[in-house]
Design an enzyme around this catalytic site. Structure first.
Site, short mmCIF file in Angstrom:
data_model
loop_
_atom_site.label_atom_id
_atom_site.label_comp_id
_atom_site.label_asym_id
_atom_site.label_seq_id
_atom_site.Cartn_x
_atom_site.Cartn_y
_atom_site.Cartn_z
N GLU A 1 -4.16 2.88 7.27
CA GLU A 1 -3.93 2.76 5.84
C GLU A 1 -4.57 3.95 5.15
O GLU A 1 -4.15 4.40 4.08
CB GLU A 1 -4.57 1.45 5.34
CG GLU A 1 -4.19 1.10 3.95
CD GLU A 1 -5.31 0.51 3.15
OE1 GLU A 1 -5.03 -0.11 2.13
OE2 GLU A 1 -6.49 0.67 3.51
N ARG B 1 0.84 -1.22 0.00
CA ARG B 1 0.00 0.00 0.00
C ARG B 1 0.87 1.26 0.00
O ARG B 1 0.56 2.24 0.68
CB ARG B 1 -0.92 0.05 1.23
CG ARG B 1 -1.91 -1.07 1.32
CD ARG B 1 -2.94 -1.02 0.20
NE ARG B 1 -4.06 -1.88 0.52
CZ ARG B 1 -4.09 -3.18 0.30
NH1 ARG B 1 -3.04 -3.78 -0.24
NH2 ARG B 1 -5.16 -3.88 0.60
N SER C 1 -10.29 -1.10 4.47
CA SER C 1 -9.44 -1.34 5.63
C SER C 1 -8.97 -0.01 6.20
O SER C 1 -8.44 0.82 5.47
CB SER C 1 -8.19 -2.12 5.24
OG SER C 1 -8.53 -3.36 4.69
#
Ligand code: EPU
Length: 338
Positions: free
Chosen positions: A334, A166, A238
């Site tokens: 995130e 990510r 998420s």
């Protein structure tokens, strides 16, 4: 539609959390030339600038004082095709899943595991989106950008994007310095399947290799089961990244708990699902103000009932504190706080 400029613009439909915040100025553009001229006008204004995609990975912590730029560059162009490889160049404003749908329909392999991820193509290359054993970096060939400071085009080869979990150069060293205008993807005409993820097992056990469309459908079914639909329940997918811990730390947990889920990253490093850590801390389904921990997947914070940015930030911080206290593991968002 050409360039549009709006003032005191409500962002509720531009962030998947559905937060009721405003942007001082919101500008959309549908060509690279328009973007370049907007940047020239803004240069030297001292205004804060944010390029945003589908708003599916952002947490607006308050009204945005500055200019939000939103790409509407939408094209999909086949650059080259042979019996092995397909190069396709896609505008940054194309909805990510529209691209996935077209690739699967043509039975080109590469992005089927990434089906149904909310957001747009430009952001996919910044965020290195991933799901079900695949990260988008594996199909990115080039990322076309405009440099904010100069308005000049600059092409990054995939290897120059410093992709990680990510993560990319556009989130760190070059944050805010380049705006993605298009991405060149390399798909495979022959089956290259990734079916290691537990729930894709059914397809793995079949005799014939599944089509890209079949994998896409299975992935969409799993996502619909586990993840909230932004239109029904606001979230940013998420909320935290899965932490990577030293193998000794994992061994410590494994000795104390039965069956600690984990993925081996390297002989020294183990990834532990943050969902498990959060569930062990008793957060599943719990709420805080209008925000809540999603009952089917505790890695997701949802806007249950008119949550404020404050509700979400506080809940996230409470979760981080309890995971830290119980496991001495720091979990990091995130989602990008704006
Ligand atoms: N788990 C629990 N309790 C739960 C749910 C999950 O303990 O209620 C544990 C289980 O052990 C499960 C593990 O967590 O095996 C992993 O759960 P899941 O497969 O749902 O995936 P994840 O690691 O929580 C990551 C990505 C998702 C992606 C899925 C599938 C991150 C931060 N998230 O989640 O990506 O869809 O894998 O590949 O890496 C996103 O980035 O927004 C996103 C949704």
């Amino acid at each position: 539609m050409a360039k549009t400029v709006k003032y005191q613009y409500p962002l509720r439909s531009h962030n998947t959390f559905g937060l009721d915040v405003k942007a001082e100025q919101f500008i959309t553009y549908d060509t690279v030339e328009e973007l370049v001229s907007i940047l020239a006008e803004l240069r030297g204004s001292g205004k804060r600038m944010l390029q945003m995609g589908g708003g599916s990975n952002l947490l607006f912590t308050k009204d945005f004082s500055g200019v939000i730029l939103h790409s509407q560059i939408k094209f999909l162009e086949y650059v080259s095709q042979d019996s092995q490889e397909i190069l396709v160049r896609v505008g940054s404003g194309v909805v990510w899943d529209d691209f996935c749908a077209e690739m699967a329909q043509k039975n080109y392999y590469g992005c089927e595991n990434l089906s149904y991820i909310p957001g747009e193509v430009g952001a996919s290359a910044v965020q290195n989106i991933g799901a079900y054993g695949v990260e988008v970096e594996s199909i990115i060939r080039e990322v076309e950008t405009i440099e904010v400071a100069t308005g000049k085009p600059s092409v990054f080869q995939a290897a120059e994007c410093e992709y990680g979990y990510r993560d990319s150069i556009f989130k760190h060293r070059l944050q805010g310095q380049y705006i993605v205008t298009a991405v060149v993807f390399c798909l495979s005409a022959t089956p290259q399947v990734h079916l290691n993820y537990g729930q894709l097992q059914e397809l793995r056990e079949r005799e014939e290799v599944p089509t890209a469309q079949e994998i896409r459908e299975a992935v969409i079914a799993i996502r619909k089961m586990k993840l909230p639909e932004p239109a029904e329940l606001g979230s940013a997918g998420s909320f935290f990244k899965n932490p990577v811990v030293p193998v000794e730390k994992y061994q410590e947990l494994a000795a104390a708990y039965q069956e600690v889920p984990h993925y081996v990253v390297s002989p020294e490093q183990i990834k532990i699902p943050a969902a498990w850590l959060i569930e062990q801390c008793g957060w599943k389904g719990k709420s805080h103000g209008g925000a809540a921990v999603y009952e089917k997947q505790p890695l997701i914070i949802v806007n249950q009932h008119q949550a404020t940015p404050q509700d979400i930030m506080e809940l996230a911080s409470l979760i981080q504190q309890s995971v830290q206290k119980k496991f001495q593991i720091a979990i990091q968002p995130e989602v990008n706080y704006i």
